[in-house]
Design a protein around this motif. Structure first.
Motif, mmCIF file in Angstrom:
data_model
loop_
_atom_site.group_PDB
_atom_site.id
_atom_site.type_symbol
_atom_site.label_atom_id
_atom_site.label_comp_id
_atom_site.label_asym_id
_atom_site.label_seq_id
_atom_site.Cartn_x
_atom_site.Cartn_y
_atom_site.Cartn_z
ATOM 1 N N SER A 1 0.927 6.611 -6.787
ATOM 2 C CA SER A 1 0.512 7.976 -6.642
ATOM 3 C C SER A 1 0.380 9.094 -6.857
ATOM 4 O O SER A 1 -0.369 10.121 -7.934
ATOM 5 C CB SER A 1 -0.960 7.413 -6.682
ATOM 6 N N ALA A 2 1.431 9.016 -6.747
ATOM 7 C CA ALA A 2 1.827 10.729 -5.524
ATOM 8 C C ALA A 2 3.019 11.178 -6.595
ATOM 9 O O ALA A 2 3.164 12.429 -6.562
ATOM 10 C CB ALA A 2 3.096 10.513 -4.255
ATOM 11 N N TRP B 1 7.121 0.922 -8.942
ATOM 12 C CA TRP B 1 7.375 1.343 -8.225
ATOM 13 C C TRP B 1 9.209 1.734 -7.791
ATOM 14 O O TRP B 1 9.675 3.341 -7.946
ATOM 15 C CB TRP B 1 7.602 1.114 -6.623
ATOM 16 N N VAL C 1 0.902 -1.490 0.399
ATOM 17 C CA VAL C 1 0.078 0.008 0.411
ATOM 18 C C VAL C 1 0.823 1.270 0.088
ATOM 19 O O VAL C 1 0.463 2.210 -0.759
ATOM 20 C CB VAL C 1 -0.533 0.117 1.092
ATOM 21 N N SER C 2 2.110 1.029 0.419
ATOM 22 C CA SER C 2 2.958 2.346 0.693
ATOM 23 C C SER C 2 3.768 2.197 -0.652
ATOM 24 O O SER C 2 4.002 3.965 -1.287
ATOM 25 C CB SER C 2 3.739 2.458 1.976
ATOM 26 N N ARG D 1 0.872 4.253 -2.072
ATOM 27 C CA ARG D 1 0.651 5.160 -2.663
ATOM 28 C C ARG D 1 2.120 6.849 -3.120
ATOM 29 O O ARG D 1 1.921 7.468 -3.333
ATOM 30 C CB ARG D 1 0.547 5.418 -0.627
ATOM 31 N N GLN D 2 2.940 6.121 -2.347
ATOM 32 C CA GLN D 2 3.927 6.288 -3.615
ATOM 33 C C GLN D 2 4.415 6.772 -4.718
ATOM 34 O O GLN D 2 3.927 7.898 -5.319
ATOM 35 C CB GLN D 2 5.746 5.481 -3.122
#
Length: 270
Positions: free
Chosen positions: A34-35, A240, A27-28, A31-32
């Motif tokens: 998507s940011a 990522w 999840v982290s 989120r990274q």
């Protein structure tokens, strides 16, 4: 409380901890990802275009046609020629797609992040991310067992290993699993197909289509959910890290551990 109950409770807590850790890590990472700004994810070199989209459509069609033709057919006795043919077809597909992209003037190094990180860093990152993915895979397998009454992640490479009759065949299967399959499948599924779908429909669509196709082409219903999760984790790791080497390392390690368990079943609880 008896010792058996205590061990059961400790095991349940440990399993929950590892599961939550895996969920937190991925999840982290999501989120990274998507940011990030849109510009940060676009390479400076040329990217996939309509010709690549057409080739990707053809490949998906071929995969689905092969999947449909394989339904209802039980594998026969495996021969060394079968294993070699499997490896050669995989390598030929890899070379064809790579050659097509080079002919189109695309920079594979830039697009795939081949020189973005070194080998040892890619291997270390792959080990950590695979470790984090395992609880999610085990959960998917447990759900499958509960629903279907069977489970276990039986990839095609597992079937090849179980069907091999000689030491030579097993050596070939190991090479196919640890070297050829990670190289070809990650290049085709993560680098190419995910890259094309992402280019036209966005990351989420790319991840979803890629994971579904990756799980489906292995043509084994009890392993669909675990491989769906595995494919999703591979895709998140690739997006990522920005390097296909990371997912190649993850894939090679996953297949290696699977074959170790098959070769030495006594090391795991039956």
């Amino acid at each position: 409380m008896s010792s058996d109950s205590l061990f059961t409770a400790v095991g349940a807590v440990a399993n929950a901890f590892f599961l939550l850790t895996g969920v937190y890590i991925y999840v982290s990472l999501a989120r990274q990802i998507s940011a990030r700004t849109a510009d940060a994810s676009i390479p400076s070199s040329r990217t996939f275009g309509p010709p690549e989209a057409m080739l990707a459509s053809v490949l998906v069609g071929l995969f689905l046609a092969n999947l449909a033709s394989a339904r209802g057919h039980s594998p026969g006795v495996l021969s060394t020629r079968d294993i070699l043919a499997n490896a050669l077809i995989s390598i030929a597909l890899f070379l064809f797609v790579a050659g097509f992209l080079r002919f189109r003037g695309l920079d594979l190094n830039s697009l795939g992040g081949l020189s973005k990180i070194g080998f040892w860093r890619a291997l270390g990152t792959g080990m950590i991310l695979l470790f984090a993915a395992y609880p999610l895979i085990f959960l998917a397998d447990a759900v499958t067992r509960r629903i279907l009454g069977s489970g276990a992640v039986r990839q095609e490479i597992v079937e090849l290993f179980n069907s091999s009759q000689t030491v030579r065949q097993r050596v070939l299967v190991i090479l196919l699993a640890v070297a050829v399959a990670p190289l070809v499948e990650e290049f085709i599924f993560r680098f190419f197909l995910y890259g094309v779908v992402k280019r036209y429909f966005g990351r989420l669509a790319g991840l979803t289509v890629n994971a579904l196709l990756f799980a489906a082409v292995h043509a084994h219903l009890p392993s669909f959910a675990p491989l769906l999760v595995l494919g999703g984790c591979f895709t998140i790791a690739y997006e990522w890290s920005g390097s296909i080497l990371v997912t190649m390392a993850m894939h090679a390690l996953f297949n290696s551990l699977t074959l170790i368990v098959l070769a030495f079943p006594s090391i795991v609880q039956q």
